[in-house]
Motif scaffolding. Sequence first.
Motif, short mmCIF file in Angstrom:
data_model
loop_
_atom_site.label_atom_id
_atom_site.label_comp_id
_atom_site.label_asym_id
_atom_site.label_seq_id
_atom_site.Cartn_x
_atom_site.Cartn_y
_atom_site.Cartn_z
N TYR A 118 3.00 6.91 1.91
CA TYR A 118 4.10 8.12 2.32
C TYR A 118 3.72 9.38 1.96
O TYR A 118 3.98 10.04 2.74
N GLN A 119 2.90 9.70 0.91
CA GLN A 119 2.61 10.79 0.47
C GLN A 119 1.62 11.34 1.31
O GLN A 119 1.53 12.56 1.70
N GLU A 120 0.70 10.58 1.84
CA GLU A 120 -0.27 10.85 2.72
C GLU A 120 0.23 11.39 4.15
O GLU A 120 -0.06 12.40 4.79
N VAL A 121 1.29 10.31 4.54
CA VAL A 121 1.91 10.84 5.82
C VAL A 121 2.71 12.23 5.61
O VAL A 121 2.53 12.94 6.70
N LYS A 122 3.43 12.35 4.63
CA LYS A 122 3.96 13.80 4.26
C LYS A 122 2.89 15.09 4.47
O LYS A 122 3.20 16.19 4.83
N ALA A 155 -2.24 7.01 9.73
CA ALA A 155 -1.25 7.01 8.33
C ALA A 155 0.03 6.17 8.35
O ALA A 155 0.25 5.66 7.57
N VAL A 156 0.77 6.56 9.43
CA VAL A 156 1.90 5.92 9.69
C VAL A 156 1.84 4.36 9.69
O VAL A 156 2.77 3.77 9.22
N GLN A 157 1.00 3.91 10.42
CA GLN A 157 0.67 2.45 10.60
C GLN A 157 0.28 1.81 9.11
O GLN A 157 0.53 0.52 8.82
N ARG A 158 -0.34 2.51 8.45
CA ARG A 158 -0.54 2.01 7.00
C ARG A 158 0.75 1.79 6.05
O ARG A 158 0.53 1.31 5.03
N MET A 159 1.66 2.47 6.42
CA MET A 159 2.95 2.46 5.75
C MET A 159 3.95 1.47 6.08
O MET A 159 4.93 1.58 6.83
N ALA A 176 13.97 5.84 4.09
CA ALA A 176 13.51 6.58 2.95
C ALA A 176 12.26 7.27 3.04
O ALA A 176 11.94 8.18 2.38
N ARG A 177 11.36 7.03 4.07
CA ARG A 177 9.94 7.35 4.27
C ARG A 177 10.01 8.33 5.51
O ARG A 177 9.05 8.90 5.79
#
Length: 236
Positions: A118-122, A155-159, A176-177
Motif C-alpha cells: 500500500y505504501q508503494e501504491v501511495k 503495484a496495485v496488483q501486488r496489493m 482502507a487502501r
Amino acid sequence: MNPENTQYQEQGQKQTLKKIRYVGGMSMECPHCGESVDSHLELCPACGRPLHADHCTFCGARMEPGEKFCSECGNGIGGIKCPKCGTLNYRSFCKKCNEPLDDLAQEAMQQAEADPAYQEVKQQVKELEEIAEKMESEPAAEKEFSLKLAQLSDAVQRMQPPPNMTPQMQRTFYCARDVKRLTKTKVVKEIRNGWVCNYCGCTHICPNDCVKPQLGGKWIIERVEEEQIVETWTKE
C-alpha cells in the motif's frame, strides 16, 4: 369490463411476473422497497438496503433470523449513518465519501499503513501527480507518465487481500487502501458588484440602499473563473 377488475388483473399479472423471476433465481423483490432486483446482489440498487438477512453486510458473518446485531462485528442491521456526509451505509466505509464508520474500518486502516504494498501504491500515485503537473509545460513527459502508470498498475496488483477473507472484508480491505489524490478543477464564481435600481438607475451596494427598492432592479454580476485543488479518491 369493469375498470376496477382490469386494474386488479394488471396488478396480479405484475405480481405473477415477479414470482416467476424469483423462482428462476435471477430476480427477487426487495423486502424494503418492493423493487425487482438481481437476487445475487447484496444491497438493493434502488433503496440501498440489504436484500438478504442471512449474513452481515459489514463482515460477512452468518446471521440468524431475527438478529438485530452481528455477533461477530457488532454492527446493526439498521446500518450506520456517515457522520461526515450523512449517507446511510451498510458497509464499513461510506459509499459516498469513503469515511471509516466502524471498528472494522479503523482496524483495516491501521493494517494498511503497515502494508508495504500500500505504501508503494501511495508513492506511485504521488509521483504520477508530479509527472502530470510537468506534462502541461513539458510534452516529453507523456512517455514518463505512461511508464509510471504501468508501474502503478503493477503495484496495485501486488496489493491483494488474504484469500480467506469474506467478500465483505475484501471490500473493507480495498477501501482502507484507497489513495487520495489532488486534482485541479476550474470553477466559475459569481461576484456581485452592485445593484442597479429601477427608480433612478443608480448603483447601490444592495437593494435596501435604494429609496424605493420595491420598484425592483438588477444585480451587476461578474463571473470569475478560478482554479481549485480538490481531493478525490483514486477509485473515482
